[in-house]
Motif scaffolding. Sequence first.
Motif, PDB file in Angstrom:
ATOM      1  N   THR A  97       0.833  -1.196   0.000  1.00 17.40           N
ATOM      2  CA  THR A  97       0.000   0.000   0.000  1.00 17.40           C
ATOM      3  C   THR A  97       0.870   1.248   0.000  1.00 17.40           C
ATOM      4  OG1 THR A  97      -0.089   0.129   2.411  1.00 17.40           O
ATOM      5  CG2 THR A  97      -1.809  -1.187   1.325  1.00 17.40           C
ATOM      6  N   TRP A  98       0.267   2.372  -0.335  1.00 15.82           N
ATOM      7  CA  TRP A  98       0.994   3.645  -0.310  1.00 15.82           C
ATOM      8  C   TRP A  98       1.315   4.062   1.113  1.00 15.82           C
ATOM      9  CZ3 TRP A  98      -1.190   7.582   2.409  1.00 15.82           C
ATOM     10  CH2 TRP A  98      -2.560   7.490   2.665  1.00 15.82           C
ATOM     11  N   TYR A  99       0.585   3.527   2.103  1.00 20.99           N
ATOM     12  CA  TYR A  99       0.813   3.918   3.496  1.00 20.99           C
ATOM     13  C   TYR A  99       1.687   2.900   4.237  1.00 20.99           C
ATOM     14  CZ  TYR A  99      -3.439   1.062   3.764  1.00 20.99           C
ATOM     15  OH  TYR A  99      -4.373   0.062   3.608  1.00 20.99           O
ATOM     16  N   LEU A 100       2.408   2.088   3.485  1.00 22.78           N
ATOM     17  CA  LEU A 100       3.484   1.213   3.965  1.00 22.78           C
ATOM     18  C   LEU A 100       3.039  -0.070   4.667  1.00 22.78           C
ATOM     19  CD1 LEU A 100       5.988   3.923   5.248  1.00 22.78           C
ATOM     20  CD2 LEU A 100       5.833   2.907   2.972  1.00 22.78           C
ATOM     21  N   LEU A 101       1.750  -0.309   4.819  1.00 22.30           N
ATOM     22  CA  LEU A 101       1.285  -1.584   5.366  1.00 22.30           C
ATOM     23  C   LEU A 101       0.905  -2.502   4.217  1.00 22.30           C
ATOM     24  CD1 LEU A 101      -0.959  -0.617   8.418  1.00 22.30           C
ATOM     25  CD2 LEU A 101       1.320  -1.627   8.453  1.00 22.30           C
ATOM     26  N   PRO A 102       1.151  -3.803   4.350  1.00 26.11           N
ATOM     27  CA  PRO A 102       0.734  -4.716   3.283  1.00 26.11           C
ATOM     28  C   PRO A 102      -0.786  -4.871   3.260  1.00 26.11           C
ATOM     29  CG  PRO A 102       1.691  -5.946   5.097  1.00 26.11           C
ATOM     30  CD  PRO A 102       1.846  -4.493   5.429  1.00 26.11           C
ATOM     31  N   HIS A 103      -1.286  -5.239   2.116  1.00 26.63           N
ATOM     32  CA  HIS A 103      -2.713  -5.519   1.929  1.00 26.63           C
ATOM     33  C   HIS A 103      -2.782  -6.866   1.214  1.00 26.63           C
ATOM     34  CE1 HIS A 103      -6.953  -4.757   1.034  1.00 26.63           C
ATOM     35  NE2 HIS A 103      -6.701  -5.192  -0.188  1.00 26.63           N
ATOM     36  N   SER A 104      -3.413  -7.855   1.837  1.00 30.73           N
ATOM     37  CA  SER A 104      -3.485  -9.179   1.221  1.00 30.73           C
ATOM     38  C   SER A 104      -4.938  -9.614   1.048  1.00 30.73           C
ATOM     39  CB  SER A 104      -2.707 -10.201   2.054  1.00 30.73           C
ATOM     40  OG  SER A 104      -3.188 -10.269   3.365  1.00 30.73           O
ATOM     41  N   VAL A 105      -5.170 -10.313  -0.062  1.00 29.50           N
ATOM     42  CA  VAL A 105      -6.494 -10.807  -0.408  1.00 29.50           C
ATOM     43  C   VAL A 105      -6.364 -12.209  -0.985  1.00 29.50           C
ATOM     44  CG1 VAL A 105      -7.461  -8.508  -0.867  1.00 29.50           C
ATOM     45  CG2 VAL A 105      -6.416  -9.805  -2.726  1.00 29.50           C
ATOM     46  N   THR A 106      -7.517 -12.846  -1.139  1.00 28.37           N
ATOM     47  CA  THR A 106      -7.583 -14.149  -1.786  1.00 28.37           C
ATOM     48  C   THR A 106      -8.139 -13.952  -3.189  1.00 28.37           C
ATOM     49  OG1 THR A 106      -7.999 -15.191   0.347  1.00 28.37           O
ATOM     50  CG2 THR A 106      -8.545 -16.474  -1.599  1.00 28.37           C
ATOM     51  N   THR A 107      -7.544 -14.637  -4.182  1.00 28.45           N
ATOM     52  CA  THR A 107      -8.024 -14.539  -5.561  1.00 28.45           C
ATOM     53  C   THR A 107      -7.821 -15.869  -6.270  1.00 28.45           C
ATOM     54  OG1 THR A 107      -7.979 -13.157  -7.550  1.00 28.45           O
ATOM     55  CG2 THR A 107      -5.854 -13.698  -6.556  1.00 28.45           C
TER      56      THR A 107
END
Length: 163
Positions: free
Chosen positions: A65-75
């Motif tokens: 993310t732009w705010y330095l935390l990861p973002h994870s999802v299922t796909t």
Amino acid sequence: MKAMRKTVGALLVCLILLLLVARIIGFEPHGGTPGLWLKGDLVTAPVADWSFTDKYPTVMIQTRTWYLLPHSVTTSCVAYNDQLYLTSFYPEGVEYPRGRSWNENVARDPHVRIKIGDQLYDRTLSYVGDPAEKAGMLQAFAKKYPQLKIPADARVHVFHVIG
């Protein structure tokens, strides 16, 4: 003023501790809820044939993310011509990359971490714009997921996993 500084300081310490705990335990996505870090065994060797992913109905993807935390999802994932592809379905009226946080993150920074089973792969995603490549991948998608009927007007965005 002094009490406010102590309160803000305590909140910051709590937030940092919460992020450290989340980093240690991972906080992976669950169901439709996104997560943060993915945990597993990192695979650094190149993969020549991704067909082993056929036995996995979904994979997890961690973006930046732009705010330095990861973002994870299922796909969903599909192996096509020994290459790995990820899909992102869009509702009508929403334009790529808007509407899907992970797509916005990939458009800004294509470096991702993919979790397949218990294995982690640090890779780069490339948006598939070639209609022939996309059509071939969607045929492979239909074979892997016969229970899912893709409407003719479906807006499917496809990413090729590089590396």
